[in-house]
Design a protein around this motif. Structure first.
Motif, PDB file in Angstrom:
ATOM      1  N   ALA A  30       7.479  15.102  -3.171  1.00  0.00           N
ATOM      2  CA  ALA A  30       7.183  14.314  -4.582  1.00  0.00           C
ATOM      3  C   ALA A  30       7.655  12.970  -4.171  1.00  0.00           C
ATOM      4  CB  ALA A  30       8.121  14.925  -5.669  1.00  0.00           C
ATOM      5  N   THR A  31       6.733  12.066  -4.607  1.00  0.00           N
ATOM      6  CA  THR A  31       7.016  10.533  -4.699  1.00  0.00           C
ATOM      7  C   THR A  31       7.562   9.886  -5.564  1.00  0.00           C
ATOM      8  OG1 THR A  31       5.683  10.352  -2.553  1.00  0.00           O
ATOM      9  CG2 THR A  31       6.249   8.335  -3.662  1.00  0.00           C
ATOM     10  N   LEU A  32       8.661   9.327  -6.127  1.00  0.00           N
ATOM     11  CA  LEU A  32       8.868   8.497  -7.253  1.00  0.00           C
ATOM     12  C   LEU A  32       8.705   7.047  -6.907  1.00  0.00           C
ATOM     13  CD1 LEU A  32      12.183  10.453  -8.693  1.00  0.00           C
ATOM     14  CD2 LEU A  32       9.658  10.866  -8.903  1.00  0.00           C
ATOM     15  N   THR A  33       7.881   6.193  -7.639  1.00  0.00           N
ATOM     16  CA  THR A  33       7.616   4.934  -7.197  1.00  0.00           C
ATOM     17  C   THR A  33       8.021   4.050  -8.526  1.00  0.00           C
ATOM     18  OG1 THR A  33       5.743   5.542  -6.006  1.00  0.00           O
ATOM     19  CG2 THR A  33       5.950   3.183  -6.570  1.00  0.00           C
ATOM     20  N   LEU A  34       9.017   3.187  -8.160  1.00  0.00           N
ATOM     21  CA  LEU A  34       9.690   2.147  -9.162  1.00  0.00           C
ATOM     22  C   LEU A  34       8.377   1.577  -9.694  1.00  0.00           C
ATOM     23  CD1 LEU A  34      13.053   1.047  -7.586  1.00  0.00           C
ATOM     24  CD2 LEU A  34      12.558   3.232  -9.273  1.00  0.00           C
ATOM     25  N   ASN A  35       8.277   1.147 -11.080  1.00  0.00           N
ATOM     26  CA  ASN A  35       6.995   0.495 -11.414  1.00  0.00           C
ATOM     27  C   ASN A  35       7.208  -0.594 -12.210  1.00  0.00           C
ATOM     28  OD1 ASN A  35       4.331  -0.108 -11.418  1.00  0.00           O
ATOM     29  ND2 ASN A  35       3.983   1.520 -13.121  1.00  0.00           N
ATOM     30  N   ARG A  36       8.110  -1.458 -11.886  1.00  0.00           N
ATOM     31  CA  ARG A  36       8.239  -2.820 -12.654  1.00  0.00           C
ATOM     32  C   ARG A  36       8.247  -3.834 -11.910  1.00  0.00           C
ATOM     33  NH1 ARG A  36      13.451  -3.781 -16.000  1.00  0.00           N
ATOM     34  NH2 ARG A  36      12.152  -4.415 -17.443  1.00  0.00           N
ATOM     35  N   PRO A  37       7.158  -4.177 -11.051  1.00  0.00           N
ATOM     36  CA  PRO A  37       6.850  -5.168 -10.178  1.00  0.00           C
ATOM     37  C   PRO A  37       6.856  -6.428 -10.499  1.00  0.00           C
ATOM     38  CG  PRO A  37       4.824  -4.313 -10.564  1.00  0.00           C
ATOM     39  CD  PRO A  37       5.694  -3.438 -11.493  1.00  0.00           C
ATOM     40  N   ASP A  38       6.701  -6.642 -11.932  1.00  0.00           N
ATOM     41  CA  ASP A  38       6.714  -7.895 -12.599  1.00  0.00           C
ATOM     42  C   ASP A  38       8.293  -8.386 -12.705  1.00  0.00           C
ATOM     43  OD1 ASP A  38       6.969  -5.745 -14.409  1.00  0.00           O
ATOM     44  OD2 ASP A  38       6.872  -7.146 -16.026  1.00  0.00           O
ATOM     45  N   VAL A  39       9.209  -7.724 -12.311  1.00  0.00           N
ATOM     46  CA  VAL A  39      10.473  -8.092 -12.573  1.00  0.00           C
ATOM     47  C   VAL A  39      11.263  -7.699 -11.145  1.00  0.00           C
ATOM     48  CG1 VAL A  39      10.935  -8.366 -15.128  1.00  0.00           C
ATOM     49  CG2 VAL A  39      11.150  -6.145 -14.199  1.00  0.00           C
ATOM     50  N   ARG A  40      10.608  -7.577 -10.271  1.00  0.00           N
ATOM     51  CA  ARG A  40      11.250  -6.899  -8.928  1.00  0.00           C
ATOM     52  C   ARG A  40      11.739  -5.665  -9.062  1.00  0.00           C
ATOM     53  NH1 ARG A  40      11.403 -10.702  -4.834  1.00  0.00           N
ATOM     54  NH2 ARG A  40      13.607 -10.199  -4.343  1.00  0.00           N
ATOM     55  N   ASN A  41      11.296  -4.954  -9.967  1.00  0.00           N
ATOM     56  CA  ASN A  41      11.657  -3.444 -10.102  1.00  0.00           C
ATOM     57  C   ASN A  41      13.234  -3.370 -10.713  1.00  0.00           C
ATOM     58  OD1 ASN A  41       9.203  -1.967  -9.544  1.00  0.00           O
ATOM     59  ND2 ASN A  41       9.543  -2.800  -7.488  1.00  0.00           N
ATOM     60  N   HIS A  92       6.631  -0.162  -6.183  1.00  0.00           N
ATOM     61  CA  HIS A  92       5.335  -1.017  -6.422  1.00  0.00           C
ATOM     62  C   HIS A  92       5.945  -2.483  -6.166  1.00  0.00           C
ATOM     63  CE1 HIS A  92       2.535   2.203  -7.087  1.00  0.00           C
ATOM     64  NE2 HIS A  92       3.227   2.357  -8.105  1.00  0.00           N
ATOM     65  N   GLY A  93       4.925  -3.400  -5.571  1.00  0.00           N
ATOM     66  CA  GLY A  93       5.254  -4.849  -5.762  1.00  0.00           C
ATOM     67  C   GLY A  93       5.832  -5.311  -4.063  1.00  0.00           C
ATOM     68  N   LYS A  94       6.481  -6.666  -4.103  1.00  0.00           N
ATOM     69  CA  LYS A  94       6.896  -7.031  -3.184  1.00  0.00           C
ATOM     70  C   LYS A  94       8.293  -6.881  -2.795  1.00  0.00           C
ATOM     71  CE  LYS A  94       3.697 -11.057  -3.151  1.00  0.00           C
ATOM     72  NZ  LYS A  94       3.722 -12.446  -2.933  1.00  0.00           N
ATOM     73  N   VAL A 105      16.356  13.212   0.070  1.00  0.00           N
ATOM     74  CA  VAL A 105      15.684  11.912  -0.395  1.00  0.00           C
ATOM     75  C   VAL A 105      15.328  10.946   0.701  1.00  0.00           C
ATOM     76  CG1 VAL A 105      15.668  10.122  -2.351  1.00  0.00           C
ATOM     77  CG2 VAL A 105      16.540  12.519  -2.673  1.00  0.00           C
ATOM     78  N   ILE A 106      14.230  10.566   0.847  1.00  0.00           N
ATOM     79  CA  ILE A 106      13.832   9.501   1.757  1.00  0.00           C
ATOM     80  C   ILE A 106      13.753   8.083   0.999  1.00  0.00           C
ATOM     81  CG2 ILE A 106      12.356   8.545   3.571  1.00  0.00           C
ATOM     82  CD1 ILE A 106      11.559  11.563   4.011  1.00  0.00           C
ATOM     83  N   ALA A 107      14.148   7.062   1.331  1.00  0.00           N
ATOM     84  CA  ALA A 107      13.948   5.726   0.666  1.00  0.00           C
ATOM     85  C   ALA A 107      12.956   5.041   1.596  1.00  0.00           C
ATOM     86  CB  ALA A 107      15.146   4.910   0.428  1.00  0.00           C
ATOM     87  N   ARG A 108      11.977   4.703   0.986  1.00  0.00           N
ATOM     88  CA  ARG A 108      10.460   3.853   1.395  1.00  0.00           C
ATOM     89  C   ARG A 108      10.780   2.272   0.950  1.00  0.00           C
ATOM     90  NH1 ARG A 108       6.132   1.565   0.000  1.00  0.00           N
ATOM     91  NH2 ARG A 108       4.296   1.675   1.341  1.00  0.00           N
ATOM     92  N   VAL A 109      11.545   1.568   1.753  1.00  0.00           N
ATOM     93  CA  VAL A 109      11.811   0.289   1.453  1.00  0.00           C
ATOM     94  C   VAL A 109      10.846  -0.785   1.794  1.00  0.00           C
ATOM     95  CG1 VAL A 109      13.840  -1.302   1.486  1.00  0.00           C
ATOM     96  CG2 VAL A 109      14.208   1.025   1.598  1.00  0.00           C
ATOM     97  N   ASN A 110      10.302  -1.260   1.319  1.00  0.00           N
ATOM     98  CA  ASN A 110       8.869  -2.058   1.543  1.00  0.00           C
ATOM     99  C   ASN A 110       9.370  -3.468   1.413  1.00  0.00           C
ATOM    100  OD1 ASN A 110       8.993  -1.373  -1.334  1.00  0.00           O
ATOM    101  ND2 ASN A 110       7.096  -2.694  -1.571  1.00  0.00           N
ATOM    102  N   GLY A 111      10.343  -3.926   0.536  1.00  0.00           N
ATOM    103  CA  GLY A 111      10.737  -5.212   0.130  1.00  0.00           C
ATOM    104  C   GLY A 111      12.357  -5.075   0.059  1.00  0.00           C
ATOM    105  N   ASP A 112      12.606  -6.300  -0.629  1.00  0.00           N
ATOM    106  CA  ASP A 112      14.137  -6.651  -0.552  1.00  0.00           C
ATOM    107  C   ASP A 112      14.780  -5.942  -1.722  1.00  0.00           C
ATOM    108  OD1 ASP A 112      13.731  -8.508   1.091  1.00  0.00           O
ATOM    109  OD2 ASP A 112      13.681 -10.329  -0.389  1.00  0.00           O
ATOM    110  N   ALA A 113      16.161  -5.508  -1.359  1.00  0.00           N
ATOM    111  CA  ALA A 113      17.080  -4.687  -2.084  1.00  0.00           C
ATOM    112  C   ALA A 113      18.296  -5.598  -2.248  1.00  0.00           C
ATOM    113  CB  ALA A 113      17.264  -3.321  -1.557  1.00  0.00           C
ATOM    114  N   TYR A 114      18.765  -5.714  -3.711  1.00  0.00           N
ATOM    115  CA  TYR A 114      19.726  -6.431  -4.105  1.00  0.00           C
ATOM    116  C   TYR A 114      20.582  -5.588  -5.183  1.00  0.00           C
ATOM    117  CZ  TYR A 114      18.380 -11.093  -2.005  1.00  0.00           C
ATOM    118  OH  TYR A 114      18.030 -12.074  -1.116  1.00  0.00           O
ATOM    119  N   ALA A 115      21.893  -5.894  -4.924  1.00  0.00           N
ATOM    120  CA  ALA A 115      22.786  -5.358  -5.743  1.00  0.00           C
ATOM    121  C   ALA A 115      22.657  -3.877  -6.137  1.00  0.00           C
ATOM    122  CB  ALA A 115      22.982  -6.141  -7.189  1.00  0.00           C
TER     123      ALA A 115
END
Length: 261
Positions: free
Chosen positions: A15-26, A57-59, A102-112
Motif C-alpha cells: 500500500a502506498t500513502l501519498t501526502l497530497n498538499r503540495p501547494d503548502v509543501r505537504n 506529491h510535489g517538490k 513502513v518505508i518512507a519514500r523521501v523525494n524532497g525536503d523534510a522539516y520539523a
C-alpha cells in the motif's frame, strides 16, 4: 480508502500513502493528521497488506505543521492545545506502531514534523539532494511530539545539536547518522523502494511483524535475565508456530514457502 489530504494506492501486497498538499509543501493540519492516523489504523488491520510506503506529491516531502493551523492554535486554551498536540502525537504513534513495515519514500525536503514522520518509519529511502531540519527552535518552539522518534533515529548526541541549533543538514549527514537508510539518485528512488518492498513481502508476514515488534521492545530495555528469558520465549513460540514450521520445512525441502504462493 478516500481521504482529503492523502492518495492511497495498492500494488499487490504493498500500500502506498501519498501526502497530497503540495501547494503548502505537504504541511500538515488537523485534516491531514486525522487522515494519516485513520489510514495507518485501517492498513494495520488488513491481512492483504504486507508493506506500506509513505510518499509525497510535489517538490517537498513535508514541511511540518501548516503555519495557518499553528496561528489558529495560538488562541487555544491550555486544554485545547494539549488535546490538539495529542492528535499529532497519536498520528506519529500510528505510523511507528503499525504492524506492517513502513518505508518512507523521501523525494524532497523534510522539516520539523516532517522529520518526525520519517523517523517513525522503519526504512527511509531519500534522494541525495534532500535536506532535513528540526526548525522548531527558530519559531520559539520545541520538537516535543516528534522527539521520541527522532532521538531514536538520530541518536542522543546528534539530536542535542540539531534540536538546539535548528540548522539544516544534507542527506549525506542524515545517512551517516542513521536517519536515512539508503540515499539514491532521483531516477532510482522508485526502483529502490519497490525492491525493498518486494524483499519485505518475500519474508514470512508474521515473522516480519514480530521482528519489528522485537526491535521496539528490546531497543531501550536493560540487558538482564528477564530480557534473556523473553527473547528465548519469543523464538520458541516462533519455531512452534505454523509459519516457522513451514519456513524451515520449505528450506529443507528446497521449495517456495506457502506465503509466497
Amino acid at each position: 480508502m478516500q481521504y482529503e489530504t492523502l492518495d492511497v494506492g495498492f500494488d499487490g501486497q504493498v500500500a502506498t500513502l501519498t501526502l497530497n498538499r503540495p501547494d503548502v509543501r505537504n504541511a500538515f493540519n488537523e485534516t491531514m493528521i486525522a487522515d494519516v492516523t485513520s489510514a495507518f489504523t485501517a492498513l494495520n488491520g488488513r491481512d492483504d497488506v504486507r508493506a506500506v510506503v509513505l510518499a509525497a506529491h510535489g517538490k517537498a516531502f513535508c514541511a511540518g505543521a501548516d503555519l495557518n493551523w499553528m496561528k489558529k492554535m495560538a488562541g487555544y486554551s491550555d486544554d485545547e492545545n494539549r488535546a490538539d498536540a495529542m492528535l499529532l502525537a497519536n498520528m506519529l504513534a500510528s505510523v511507528y506502531r503499525c504492524s506492517k513495515p513502513v518505508i518512507a519514500r523521501v523525494n524532497g525536503d523534510a522539516y520539523a514534523g516532517g522529520m518526525g514522520l520519517i523517523a517513525a518509519c522503519d526504512i527511509v529511502v531519500a534522494v541525495h539532494s534532500v535536506r532535513f531540519c528540526l526548525s522548531e527552535a527558530r519559531l520559539g518552539l520545541i520538537p516535543a511530539t516528534i522527539a521520541p522518534y527522532v532521538i531514536r533515529a538520530l541518536g542522543e548526541q546528534a539530536s542535542r545539536r540539531y534540536f538546539i541549533t535548528a540548522e539544516a543538514f544534507d542527506c549525506a549527514t542524515a545517512l551517516r547518522l542513521g536517519l536515512v537508510s539508503e540515499a539514491v539518485d532521483a531516477a532510482q528512488l522508485d526502483a529502490t523502494v519497490q525492491q525493498i518492498a518486494a524483499t519485505l513481502c518475500a519474508n514470512g508476514p508474521h515473522a516480519v511483524r514480530a521482528c519489528k515488534q522485537l526491535v521496539q521492545d528490546i531497543a531501550s530495555r536493560e540487558l538482564n535475565d528477564a530480557m534473556i528469558e523473553d527473547t528465548a520465549a519469543r523464538i520458541a513460540r516462533t519455531r512452534a508456530g505454523a509459519e516457522g514450521r513451514e519456513g524451515v520445512a520449505s528450506f529443507l525441502e528446497k521449495r517456495t514457502p506457502g506465503w509466497r504462493n
